[in-house]
Design an enzyme around this catalytic site. Structure first.
Site, PDB file in Angstrom:
ATOM      1  N   SER A   1      38.860 108.862 -14.554  1.00 32.05           N
ATOM      2  CA  SER A   1      38.601 107.480 -14.941  1.00 32.05           C
ATOM      3  C   SER A   1      38.750 107.342 -16.461  1.00 32.05           C
ATOM      4  CB  SER A   1      37.218 107.052 -14.441  1.00 32.05           C
ATOM      5  OG  SER A   1      37.073 105.653 -14.483  1.00 32.05           O
TER       6      SER A   1
ATOM      7  N   GLU B   1      46.012 105.973 -10.820  1.00 31.09           N
ATOM      8  CA  GLU B   1      44.975 105.503  -9.892  1.00 31.09           C
ATOM      9  C   GLU B   1      44.212 104.386 -10.610  1.00 31.09           C
ATOM     10  OE1 GLU B   1      41.399 105.897 -10.088  1.00 31.09           O
ATOM     11  OE2 GLU B   1      41.557 106.708 -12.116  1.00 31.09           O
TER      12      GLU B   1
ATOM     13  N   HIS C   1      39.153 106.785  -7.372  1.00 29.31           N
ATOM     14  CA  HIS C   1      37.785 106.287  -7.249  1.00 29.31           C
ATOM     15  C   HIS C   1      37.336 106.077  -5.809  1.00 29.31           C
ATOM     16  CE1 HIS C   1      38.474 105.321 -11.514  1.00 29.31           C
ATOM     17  NE2 HIS C   1      37.170 105.149 -11.633  1.00 29.31           N
TER      18      HIS C   1
END
Length: 309
Positions: A114, A213, A280
């Site tokens: 992330s 992502e 995630h």
């Protein structure tokens, strides 16, 4: 970019101390407690950084405290790995303060994802350090069950290749351009990749397999990011694209994120593989970054050499 540029840190072994740092957003001690339980079960010795549970608005402490924790972990010879507690926001604010000489002197495995993409990009730029894209220490069993834990353990502690199979269902499963590509796997969170354009940390993706992502970004924002990547020239020369989980990336418009990804990536003329459980979403798996990989979009697999030695 050449595959032999990566510096592989030593694999973690039972008894090794690992620092738990929070370079981005504030974390929850009860979730980190579950992460500590897992790491201890693997024979590791998790050591929360001094300011691991600090809070400064939407940051895990001030920039100075977060940078100090990172540098202390990277310089301490007793610490053999660095596991970020979570992402959130803030890593880009401290990456210029990282002691790269310490990283080059004693390379250690660094894990997270992330917002941690910014830290991984900086470590790649400053030390060519291979890193690990996987769950942080603020563990949530509902999202990252036993298979996710084993995937992270193997990436940290076993110098073996990782193969991630495409799942036939999910947000990005329909995004496929057949073919095979090889090159170092580079990337992570799409927002952080795009935010790195124009900075010293934006990697040269020539000959690389780009991993992307995302979470909670509506399709039009994903479209905007892909357009910016193309217009900036960042995708010129990319060898292939590995598309991970795009979790809760929806709004009320009759266009879904798979449509956007297919349109935005389908014209690059390179293999593209969606449906990879990386990101995630539930069942997140771990992959090394900065090391040689093979993307076989026809067979539906991403195979990555280990980040550790």
């Amino acid at each position: 970019m050449t595959d032999d540029q990566a510096v592989r840190p030593p694999a973690l072994r039972p008894g090794d101390a690992v620092a738990l740092v929070s370079p981005s957003g504030p974390t929850r001690p009860e979730r980190v407690a579950r992460g500590i339980e897992l790491l201890t079960g693997w024979g590791l010795r998790p050591v929360p950084a001094t300011n691991a549970y600090a809070r400064h608005g939407y940051l895990a402490g001030t920039d100075e405290l977060r940078a100090a924790d990172l540098n202390a972990a990277l310089a301490d010879p007793e610490i053999r790995g660095v596991i970020c507690t979570r992402g959130g926001y803030g890593a880009q604010r401290v990456v210029d303060a990282i002691d790269m000489a310490a990283v080059r002197r004693d390379p250690k495995v660094v894990a997270g994802f992330s917002d941690i993409t910014a830290l991984q990009f900086a470590l790649w730029r400053g030390a060519r350090l291979a890193t690990v894209h996987g769950p942080g220490a603020a563990w949530l069993d509902d999202r990252t069950p036993a298979a996710s834990a084993e995937s992270l353990r193997a990436a940290l502690m076993s110098p073996a290749a990782v193969t991630i199979p495409r799942l036939p269902t999910g947000e990005t499963a329909s995004v496929v351009v057949p073919g095979t590509a090889t090159g170092p796997l580079i990337g992570g969170n799409l927002c952080l990749i795009v935010s790195s354009i124009g900075t010293p940390d934006m990697p040269d993706l020539t000959g690389a397999i780009l991993l992307i992502e995302e979470v909670e970004e509506p399709p039009y924002k994903v479209d905007r990011m892909l357009v910016h990547l193309r217009r900036s020239g960042a995708l010129r020369g990319v060898a292939g694209v590995a598309v991970g989980q795009f979790t809760r990336c929806a709004d009320d418009w009759p266009v879904d994120v798979a449509d956007v990804l297919t349109e935005g990536l389908g014209g690059l003329g390179v293999p593209v593989l969606g449906g990879l459980p990386i990101g995630h979403g539930v069942g997140q798996l771990t992959v090394p970054l900065g090391v040689p990989a093979t993307l076989d979009a026809t067979a539906g697999t991403l195979t990555v050499t280990p980040a550790v030695r």
